[in-house]
Design a protein around this motif. Structure first.
Motif: not given
Length: 277
Positions: A71-95
């Motif tokens: 979670l910390e890596g994604m939010e900060a864009g830190r490796s391996p979550f750096d340079d993410v081109d696209l986020v896809l969301v299937t639906h709005n449920h908390p899981d």
């Protein structure tokens, strides 16, 4: 002189066929799947990086969230979550999706695009102080059940299919995704109703799907098995959405049906990786 010319010709011929082989294989990248939690995955090819159902931090107690480091890596864009081109969301449920976490992610990752159904985007918009900073990078889709849409961004072709949610619920709006990038095709089911009728008239049976990500129970029931084998027909099947209570029992059950598939695997542990070549 004869031998010299022969050698030169041989080198040129070998080089020519080498170029042909390279060109024929360059269009088909390997796929690396990193399992984050529940239906959350990161798909990495040679040219792109996509997160699907990864931006959630407080699911119901039946499912695990991504780890704190993730979670910390994604939010900060830190490796391996750096340079993410696209986020896809299937639906709005908390899981699957947290509007507040997604809002922070988009604010902190200014080069990332996001696609989701309109109800999920509306919820995220309410959590962003300065919507104008991110609105050009967020694509909202309002579809009726059975409708499809297609969007191409940065060399990634995304086709989405609106379905009823599991349990035949109208809300939240569920989107199944077919993603094409770097010569590979990946399918993600989200939380569809999981019935043959859901997949009828989608045209998915005509696609050459390299990897299908579907509910863990699909291969265990006749109608789910038929969806995989007769409609999706993927080379590789990744099983997701496993509740905590079944983490110890499910692997042995999947082992019992593995012989029916080219390649099928169950994601259990957060951080697991699978490479498809």
């Amino acid at each position: 002189m004869f031998w010299k010319n022969t050698i030169v010709r041989s080198v040129l011929i070998l080089g020519f066929f080498s170029l042909i082989w390279t060109a024929g294989n360059a269009s088909e990248s390997s796929i690396e799947v990193t399992y984050l939690a529940n239906e959350g995955v990161m798909i990495t090819t040679e040219g792109h990086k996509v997160l699907i159902d990864a931006l959630f931090d407080n699911p119901n107690p039946n499912y695990r969230p991504p780890s704190e480091d993730m979670l910390e890596g994604m939010e900060a864009g830190r490796s391996p979550f750096d340079d993410v081109d696209l986020v896809l969301v299937t639906h709005n449920h908390p899981d699957h999706f947290s509007p507040s976490f997604a809002a922070r992610f988009m604010e902190n990752n200014p080069n990332t695009l996001l696609m989701a159904a309109k109800d999920a985007v509306t919820a995220m918009k309410e959590n962003i102080k300065d919507w104008e900073r991110v609105q050009d990078r967020v694509f909202s889709f309002e579809l009726e059940p059975g409708e499809t849409a297609e969007k191409t961004v940065g060399g990634i072709v995304v086709k989405m299919f609106r379905t009823l949610h599991s349990g035949d619920l109208e809300t939240p709006h569920n989107l199944m995704y077919l993603i094409k990038m770097d010569g590979r095709t990946i399918f993600h089911e989200g939380d569809s109703a999981g019935k043959p009728a859901t997949f009828a008239d989608t045209g998915l049976e005509k696609e050459k799907i390299d990897l299908a990500l579907v509910h863990f129970w699909f291969p265990l029931y006749p109608h789910g098995e038929r969806i995989i084998l007769d409609v999706l027909k993927p080379d590789h099947v990744g099983l997701i959405h496993l509740p905590k209570r079944l983490e110890s029992d499910a692997p042995s059950k999947i082992d019992m049906v593995k012989s029916k598939y080219k390649d099928i695997f169950l994601f259990v542990e957060r951080g697991e990786k699978k490479t498809i070549r």
